[in-house]
Write a protein that holds these residues in place. Structure first.
Motif, short mmCIF file in Angstrom:
data_model
loop_
_atom_site.label_atom_id
_atom_site.label_comp_id
_atom_site.label_asym_id
_atom_site.label_seq_id
_atom_site.Cartn_x
_atom_site.Cartn_y
_atom_site.Cartn_z
N PHE B 23 42.77 56.78 61.16
CA PHE B 23 41.40 56.29 61.16
C PHE B 23 40.86 56.17 59.74
CE2 PHE B 23 36.79 57.21 61.49
CZ PHE B 23 36.41 56.21 62.36
N LEU B 24 41.28 57.12 58.90
CA LEU B 24 40.75 57.14 57.54
C LEU B 24 41.59 56.36 56.54
CD1 LEU B 24 39.75 60.89 57.45
CD2 LEU B 24 38.18 58.97 57.45
N ASP B 25 42.82 56.03 56.91
CA ASP B 25 43.69 55.33 55.96
C ASP B 25 43.38 53.84 55.94
OD1 ASP B 25 44.94 57.51 54.98
OD2 ASP B 25 46.66 57.40 56.34
N ILE B 26 42.22 53.51 55.42
CA ILE B 26 41.81 52.10 55.41
C ILE B 26 41.40 51.72 54.00
CG2 ILE B 26 41.01 51.95 57.79
CD1 ILE B 26 38.16 52.46 56.45
N ASN B 27 41.90 52.45 53.04
CA ASN B 27 41.38 52.26 51.68
C ASN B 27 42.22 51.30 50.85
OD1 ASN B 27 39.16 52.87 50.18
ND2 ASN B 27 40.15 54.53 49.05
N GLU B 28 42.96 50.44 51.52
CA GLU B 28 43.73 49.46 50.78
C GLU B 28 42.84 48.29 50.41
OE1 GLU B 28 47.55 47.67 52.17
OE2 GLU B 28 48.03 49.80 52.35
N ASN B 29 42.88 47.92 49.16
CA ASN B 29 41.92 46.95 48.64
C ASN B 29 42.17 45.54 49.21
OD1 ASN B 29 40.27 45.34 47.04
ND2 ASN B 29 40.45 46.77 45.33
N PRO B 30 41.23 45.01 49.98
CA PRO B 30 41.40 43.65 50.49
C PRO B 30 40.79 42.60 49.57
CG PRO B 30 39.55 44.68 51.57
CD PRO B 30 40.01 45.64 50.51
N ASN B 31 40.20 43.05 48.47
CA ASN B 31 39.46 42.11 47.61
C ASN B 31 40.19 41.73 46.33
OD1 ASN B 31 37.23 42.28 49.40
ND2 ASN B 31 36.63 44.19 48.44
N SER B 32 40.91 42.70 45.77
CA SER B 32 41.57 42.44 44.49
C SER B 32 42.99 42.97 44.55
CB SER B 32 40.85 43.14 43.34
OG SER B 32 39.51 42.79 43.34
N ALA B 33 43.85 42.37 43.75
CA ALA B 33 45.23 42.82 43.70
C ALA B 33 45.31 44.18 43.01
CB ALA B 33 46.08 41.81 42.95
N THR B 34 46.15 45.05 43.54
CA THR B 34 46.36 46.34 42.88
C THR B 34 47.76 46.45 42.31
OG1 THR B 34 46.88 47.27 45.04
CG2 THR B 34 44.65 47.59 44.24
N SER B 35 48.53 45.41 42.46
CA SER B 35 49.83 45.38 41.80
C SER B 35 50.12 43.93 41.44
CB SER B 35 50.93 45.92 42.71
OG SER B 35 51.11 45.05 43.79
N THR B 36 51.02 43.73 40.50
CA THR B 36 51.33 42.37 40.09
C THR B 36 52.71 42.35 39.46
OG1 THR B 36 50.53 40.49 38.84
CG2 THR B 36 50.20 42.62 37.85
N LEU B 40 53.40 36.86 36.74
CA LEU B 40 52.03 36.46 37.03
C LEU B 40 51.08 36.82 35.90
CD1 LEU B 40 51.75 37.42 40.80
CD2 LEU B 40 52.30 35.22 39.80
#
Lengths: 1042, 544
Positions: B23-36, B40
């Motif tokens: 329920f709490l593991d929802i902190n993956e960023n949907p707005n910006s890339a966190t790896s590249t 690129l």
């Protein structure tokens, strides 16, 4: 803590199981004043732990030995002890308690308790007090009425933003605003401005973090527990009312009316017909031309005399508000239904706002021990306003006093008002500015909850509640395209072609919060001495939001406000935010003999924004309430002291001050990427510490409440102290590290102060005349103890504007205003140049004062006689400073009155010195008595180093006295309408708000409550032209009860 | 029974806890890339380096003599007095570090992978160029400890000479790595990944160009160091092992990822001195300096061919001497460096929104070679020096006469224009025997001493870099003293580019160097070199 809870429960069950040799006693309990039955009255066999309570119809049944005495206690009523009669059947009437100590308040978690049980400072505001000024914003109507609560309307205009802070600012960058809870639903603060004030039954303001165990750490800044009206059994009521409110601008910047258009030269100011600057010759009444000839060859000729046109630019606003509410109830069900429509035109020409809200609150007893409750509120608001009010305000100030400004409204048809023919070479017609730059904003709020409450046994209730707070909205804003004619561009180099290319921006969003909650409450009189009220609960919260925006500029053709109607590529953006939390809490209140209460809470939260290792945190609190006047009967018997209560509490709360997704550094596309399908990422500027923890506030408070002389004197005193550590701050780091900031836990802020209240009722006659006067005084002092680890001196920027900014500075009060000032000698005298007489400005910033008032005083007076009620509220604040950033509008333009303080003549800078010798290291200064500035005109007042770049010149005391509200209402005698059977009551009232405002002479600018930054920003202390001038409101209301 | 309840409770609790976690593991960023990936990041870092080149170019135009304050504005303050503070020019530092952080990311991700040698090398070459730019304005800088993120929040400073030496090493190694990669590919095609044209908006993946670019930067660094006595042995050794077979830039190093007439996507120089995307003015508080215009309109040299393509309304372009704030100063036309009329097709420095952004001109490459030949750092002698010098002038003409699509639009060839230029500027000194000869400022062949040769080379470089790399023009003035100021100390607009209101204590009345940025004092105070002053301090290569 958990162990304690467990053993308490065990104890309770064992006690309940005990039985004795008895008979059955039955009866009903009613209230004395209205004769209605009272549900939930606690009945106890004296001397034993046996007890029960009345059902929803006020009926009870209890096993009691013959000759026993039953004790009837009910919050808000006097306790009665009655012997069991031989019949075994009783009819009991309870009288309402006279003391406020026994008043019932609905506090955190929807729990009703008596004020005597409260161990923390809290203030209950009733509906009548709240709505006496007929403010259409609930937050504003609380101003000055609650000790410790600071209400700031941070702007003007229609439905302004409000900032609500209790006990000072604790978090440097995080949220400091009080949590708003409406009928147990945590709602965004903006709901306060969208709530129908007429729906509100009471507001319980909890100054400390006492509600945090029930609402989670968001309540660490205190809470406003708002309870709305519900239907009452046996009472049907229809209320219809209408309020008309007029508003006008009450405080405009102080302007000069002596000099007209021109820029210089200083020695012989000359008149320039198309000039915005007002450094021309003095007005002389002669006829002058203004502007340049229009394409048709026309030119305006007007008298060179000052007018009030600039002040008349602001419209008179009007608000019409219609209310309807219906409520009814029987023994099984009740409901409350209301609707309100409000339409408002503001003081800014063309600005409109409307709001419609609907509410349905309903309750039903499905069975004797099972209740369903339902709350729902829908509000929609619509704004139609200019998004360039600040520009227009500046345009107004760039208009010399002789300009007939208000004749330029019809810029489409009037050739002198049209931008092509407008007299001012450099600034636009403000009516054109307002018209050409507009926004339409839509907000829809839906909040509500459904609640099931089951009493498996009388002493235990199990509650399940799901609440929803949803908001969705959209906006469209545009700047229309306007093309200057070739003729105009040809004669005016500053009226360039392509100056108004036009732009359109659209946005839409939704925010949804779902909050299921479970609560078990156990209430029992354990023995004659001990009572318990224990709550165990758990809640989940899911906040989901998404924001979309699209914008484009360079409109293809004017008047078509569609983002596709542009020459430039449409840009879009999306942001998703989802956070969740889980909380488990316990809350136990143990009472001893009705005069000593110990209240302990504990809560553990799990928050999704934090890393798995840090997401769980626990915070406890405890408070004690001791009613000395009940414990020592002689005190009460003295006849002087009715109530004397001592209380104190400690608490610890964690505040999560980061949004979602903040734990990992991000890569974004910069430098114009993507190009032609090629992506180009850059490493973000912020590094993040992997182990961000919540900010922790430890606080304690203590105080006392008293009532004297039959409650004619009522007062309270509370002292508090809080320490907030582990602030989540983006520490500035040098870009040599590859980043510019580093988010980590650091910094400490303390707040301490006291909150006092005193209310006197000097007159209370049998004829019904009652006069009460009250005062509340709050002192708050805060200090930034440390900012960045290992640094003795530190400074954190909260917001800057021009030559000043608002900062957190180690060792100082927070927020702190800093800015430039004149170069001074060691005796604080201004150093002037011996040849020019001009002072110079420092490059470094100096502290210019704290921006939150340490002293706040609220006064109120109420006179009531039969149907007549007169009420006023006054407010005073002092000890803080503000900076006004409208230097362009006031001094660059020459409109400001300050530029005439020396009659535009050469003058000696007051308190100035000139250097007369010494070395550069040890200069010698001598008082300047004769070196005048080489000019007292445009070159002095518009010049940065001598005036406009000197922040201290625009700093003023933010102190004020304000008549916040005054109202008079009259309930028409019933004989006037007794023939009309359906009318039960008629009330007429007159009310005014913000009627009078006194500020120090240094305040030439605006309402010192205003802030140039958003209400959510902690950068308090800077104001400017971005807010419409403050307004004064007068209104009248007719209200009919059917 | 009790046991069952107990187990049930525990079971529920465990199940509850694990679903809580979900329920709490929802902190993956949907707005910006966190790896590249380096692929690129590299294109952005190349374009970022081009933006940076223009940032230095524009920022140094007041100090380097190319522009002056315009009429109609007041309050220029430090712009005209030169009393700059630690708050001035801070963007130079932070943007360099910002771009180099991206380049360092590419290097760190690729340096251990032979397969990605071309990626690592291109990033290292650009990083070296950018750091060298920073050294040229600030001297000592954090280098070996810089860009370590939170591992080192207060990076120590390295001495400028050491930074330069390490940059030379980086460039040498990059050239060698590219050579090794090319050799490996010759043996087995594709063992080393090529950089695609889209990923490399500078040279389109052409590794020979990158090698020449690196060699040219290396030459620039070594020439600057060679004048410093203490570094003589180092530079002698470096020149001895200098691999001239790699060659030097023969074409302008131009970056173009696909610049367009859109907000944020314009060529940086055009955004600075051309028009906005809605055809409005970009810069009205500055106009060209009389000094700079003097190199075209005959006041110093005669060169209408270049003056007329650079400036709007030349020769009647509004101009001023820096520091003259009197009433007669003309106002800006708002487009003084843009000759066009809101349509494509202009030439000069601000050509069009879509033009390429120069990072280094071929002209500079030739002038560097010419100087190295004159001073004997490279072998070839004076004939080669004259050829290089003439090629430099021609390359400058060629660049200025390119349109935004890099099509040459001159009616005459660059060579013909160079010849006319040389014919039009005759010797003006007191030596009667040289009367009628061409000026040594335009013709190396007519110079009679190495000093005159160097003066000619640097003067021509100064002209060629006008509003292309103003910073490098200013650097070279400080290093060599050319173009020469009036020898009698005149302060007229054609005697000096120093501000008329200069508070400088230097003999030439210019700014010696700028101050370290305020955030270095605030957040890295213990490491910032002390005793830095605007007029007293020197960059290490300024030996006068």
């Amino acid at each position: 803590m958990k162990k304690l809870l467990l053993s308490l429960f065990v104890l309770v069950f064992v006690a309940a199981a005990a039985t004795a040799q008895t008979r059955t006693v039955t009866g009903t309990v009613t209230g004395q004043s209205d004769g209605l039955s009272l549900p939930g009255v606690s009945i106890q066999v004296k001397g034993t732990s046996d007890g029960t309570s009345t059902d929803n119809n006020g009926r009870f049944s209890i096993q009691a030995p013959a000759g026993a005495t039953l004790v009837f206690t009910y919050i808000g009523f006097e306790t009665r002890e009655l012997a069991v009669p031989a019949s075994g059947s009783m009819t009991v009437v309870l009288a309402e308690s006279a003391q406020s100590l026994d008043d019932v308040v609905i506090t955190a978690g929807g729990v009703s308790i008596q004020q005597r049980q409260q161990g923390n400072q809290a203030t209950n505001v009733t509906a009548e007090t709240l709505t006496q000024g007929k403010s259409f914003n609930v937050a504003q109507s609380l101003s000055g009425k609650v000790a410790g609560l600071q209400v700031n309307a941070v702007g003007g205009g229609v439905n302004p933003e409000i900032r609500l802070v209790l006990r000072g600012n604790r978090s440097l960058l995080g949220n400091n605003q009080a949590l708003v809870v409406v009928d147990n639903v945590i709602v965004p603060t903006s709901v306060l401005g969208n709530l129908n004030p007429e729906d509100i039954e009471s507001v319980n303001v909890l100054n400390g973090a006492g509600a945090a165990s029930l609402y989670g750490s968001d309540a660490s800044n205190g809470a406003l527990i708002i309870t709305t009206k519900r239907g009452k059994e046996g009472v049907s009521r229809i209320t219809v009312s209408n309020t008309s409110t007029f508003e006008n601008a009450s405080f405009l910047p102080k302007l000069q009316k002596r000099f007209g258009s021109g820029t210089g030269p200083d020695a012989v100011p000359t008149y320039t017909p198309y000039e915005n600057q007002q450094y021309g010759p003095a007005f002389d009444g002669s006829m002058v031309t203004i502007g340049k000839p229009t394409e048709n060859g026309n030119i305006q000729t007007i008298p060179y005399s000052p007018t009030d046109e600039r002040d008349q630019f602001w419209d008179n606003g009007y608000t019409n508000q219609t209310d309807l509410s219906i409520s009814s109830g029987d023994e099984k069900s009740s409901y409350y239904l209301s609707a309100q429509y409000l339409e408002n035109t503001g003081t800014v020409p063309g600005d409109k706002y409307n709001r419609f809200s609907m509410r349905l609150n309903a309750d039903r007893n499905i069975t004797d021990n099972f209740t369903v409750s339902f709350n729902s509120n829908y509000t929609q608001n619509r704004y139609d306003r200019s998004n360039a009010m600040e520009v227009a305000f500046n345009d107004v100030l760039q208009s010399p006093a002789h300009i007939p400004l208000t004749r330029y409204k019809d810029w489409r048809n009037d050739e002198f008002a049209n931008p092509n023919g407008y007299y001012n070479e450099y600034y636009d017609n403000p009516y054109f500015t307002l018209d050409n730059n507009r926004e339409l904003v839509r907000n829809d709020y839906l909040t509500g909850s459904t609640q099931f409450k089951w009493f498996p046994i009388e002493k235990l209730s199990l509650l399940f509640r799901v609440s929803l707070a949803a908001r969705n909205g959209s906006s469209k804003s545009w700047s229309n395209r306007f093309d200057f004619s070739e003729y105009t561009s040809g004669i005016s180099s500053s009226k360039e072609q392509g100056e108004y290319p036009g732009s359109v921006a659209d946005g839409s969003f939704f925010e949804t919060q779902i909050n299921p909650e479970f609560q078990a409450q156990f209430k029992d009189q354990l023995s004659e001495d001990f009572s318990i009220d224990a709550i165990l609960g758990g809640s989940l919260r899911d906040n989901n939001a998404k924001y979309l925006n699209a914008s484009s500029f360079g409109m293809a053709q004017p008047d078509l406000f569609n983002i596709s109607n542009t020459t430039q590529r449409t840009q879009g953006g999306e942001s998703i935010e989802r956070v969740r939390q889980i909380g488990i809490y316990g809350d136990v209140r143990i009472g001893f003999r009705n005069y000593l209460y110990l209240h302990m809470t504990g809560r553990n939260d799990w928050r999704s924004q934090l890393s798995v290792e840090n997401r769980s945190f626990f915070y406890p609190s405890a408070d004690v309430s001791f009613i000395l006047s009940d414990a020592v009967p002689t005190i009460k018997e003295s006849g002087v002291i009715d109530v004397l209560k001592f209380r104190g509490g400690v608490s610890k709360v964690g505040l999560v001050n980061i949004g979602p997704y903040a734990l990992l550094a991000t890569f974004g596309q910069t430098n114009g990427f993507p190009y032609n399908g090629v992506i180009g990422y850059s490493i973000g500027d912020r590094a993040v510490a992997p182990n961000i923890n919540p900010e922790i506030t430890n606080s304690m408070e203590g105080g006392f409440d008293f009532e004297l002389l039959q409650s004619r004197v009522v007062g309270s005193f509370t002292a508090y102290k809080s320490t907030t550590t582990d602030q989540t701050l983006p520490v500035q780091v040098t870009s040599s590290t590859g980043y510019t900031s580093f988010l980590t836990n650091t910094g400490e802020v303390t707040n301490n102060g006291f909150e006092t209240m005193l209310r006197l009722t000097p007159i209370r006659t049998d004829a019904g005349l009652e006069v009460t006067v009250g005062a509340n005084y709050t002192y708050n002092d805060n200090k930034v103890v440390s900012l960045f680890e290992g640094q003795e001196e530190g400074e954190l920027t909260l917001g800057t504007w021009g030559a000043a900014g608002v900062y957190a500075v180690t060792g100082e009060a927070f927020p702190m205003l800093k800015g430039t000032r004149y170069q001074r000698d060691d005796q604080d005298r201004i150093i002037v140049n011996p040849s020019t007489g001009f002072p110079t400005v420092t490059t470094e910033y100096y502290q210019l004062g704290r921006t939150e008032p340490p002293h706040r005083l609220g006064l109120d007076g109420i006179l009531s006689y039969k149907g007549l009620r007169f009420a006023t509220t006054w407010e005073y604040r002092s000890g803080h400073s503000m900076f006004n950033q409208s230097t362009t509008g006031l001094d660059f333009s020459g409109a400001g009155i300050k530029s005439t303080f020396f009659n535009r003549e050469r003058f000696v800078i007051p308190n100035s010195v000139v250097r007369t010798g010494g070395t550069d290291e040890a200069p010698v200064y001598t008082e300047n008595t004769n070196i005048t500035t080489y000019t007292g005109g445009v070159d002095f007042w518009t010049n940065g180093p001598s005036n406009t770049g000197v922040a201290e010149n625009y700093v003023y005391s933010a102190a004020y006295w304000r008549l916040r509200e005054a109202s008079i209402s009259y309930d028409l005698p019933s004989r006037l309408f007794e023939d009309m059977g359906y009318v039960k009551g008629v009330r007429v009232s007159l009310q005014g708000r913000n009627l009078l405002l006194w500020t120090p002479k240094t305040n030439l600018y605006t309402d010192p409550e205003y802030s140039a930054f958003a209400a959510t920003s902690n950068a308090i202390g800077i104001s400017g032209l971005n807010d419409a001038p403050p307004a004064r409101y007068f209104g009248f209301t007719l209200s009919v009860n059917l | 029974m009790k046991k069952i309840i107990y187990f049930l409770l525990i079971g529920t609790f465990v199940a509850g806890m694990s679903s809580c976690k979900k329920f709490l593991d929802i902190n993956e960023n949907p707005n910006s890339a966190t790896s590249t990936t380096p692929e690129l990041v590299l294109p952005q870092a190349i374009v970022g380096s081009a933006t940076l080149a223009n940032t230095f170019n524009i920022n140094m135009a007041d100090l380097g003599g190319q522009q002056a304050n315009a009429g109609g504005f007041g309050g220029f303050g430090s712009v005209v007095t030169y009393e700059y503070t630690t708050a001035s020019f801070t963007g130079l530092w932070s943007s360099t570090m910002n771009v180099n952080m991206d380049l360092k990311y590419v290097v760190d991700q690729t340096i251990e992978e032979p397969r990605l040698a071309f990626y690592a090398s291109t990033a290292r070459i650009l990083k070296a160029l950018n750091f060298a730019r920073l050294v040229d304005q600030y001297n000592d800088i954090p280098y070996s400890e810089a860009l370590q993120g939170t591992d080192n929040l207060t990076p120590a400073y390295d001495e400028a000479e050491d930074v330069y030496m390490d940059l030379v090493k980086e460039l040498t190694e990059s050239i060698e790595a590219i050579q090794a990669g090319q050799a490996a590919n010759a043996e087995t095609a594709g063992v080393v990944s090529s950089v695609s044209a889209a990923t490399d908006p500078l040279f389109g993946g052409n590794m020979d160009q990158w090698k020449r670019f690196a060699n040219t930067i290396k030459l620039r660094l070594l020439i600057k160091m060679a004048g410093v006595d203490a570094l003589q042995s180092y530079t002698t050794e470096q020149f001895a092992s200098f691999d001239t077979s790699v060659g030097f830039l023969t074409e302008d190093a131009l970056v173009n990822p696909g610049y367009s007439k859109e907000a944020g996507k314009q060529a940086p120089i055009f955004a600075s001195r051309g028009r906005t995307v809605t055809d409005a003015n970009t810069q009205t508080s500055r106009i060209p300096s009389k000094w700079m215009i003097g190199f075209y309109d005959g006041s110093i040299l005669d060169d209408d061919a270049r003056g007329s393509v650079i400036y709007h309304n030349y020769p009647n372009t509004p101009s001023n001497q820096l520091g003259d704030e009197s009433a007669g100063v003309p106002q800006s036309s708002g487009r003084d460096w843009y000759r066009g009329t809101n349509v494509e097709g202009a030439l000069g420095v601000a050509k069009w929104h879509t033009q390429s952004q120069p990072i280094m001109l071929a002209a500079e490459s030739y002038f560097l070679q010419a100087e190295a030949l004159v001073r004997g750092y490279l072998s070839g002698g004076s004939t080669a020096a004259v050829t290089a010098f003439d090629s430099g002038i021609e390359a400058s003409y060629r660049y200025l006469y390119l349109d935004a699509n890099e099509v040459y639009q001159g009616e005459e060839s660059p060579e013909a224009m160079r010849e006319e230029y040389q014919a039009a500027n005759l010797y003006e000194g007191e030596d009667e025997s040289r009367e009628g000869q061409t000026s040594h400022l335009v013709d190396l062949g007519s110079a009679i001493s190495d000093a005159e040769r160097i003066e000619g080379i640097i003067t021509q470089k100064y002209i060629a870099l006008n509003f292309v790399n103003n910073d490098e023009a200013y650097n070279e003035f400080r290093r060599t003293g050319y173009p020469k100021f009036d020898e009698e100390g005149g302060t007229g607009p054609y005697d000096t580019f120093a501000s008329a209101k200069s508070r400088s204590t230097r003999a030439d009345r210019i700014v010696g160097r700028i101050l370290y940025p305020n955030f270095e004092y605030a957040q890295n105070g213990a490491n910032v070199p002390s005793d830095i002053t605007l007029f007293g301090s020197r960059i290490f290569w300024e030996i006068n």
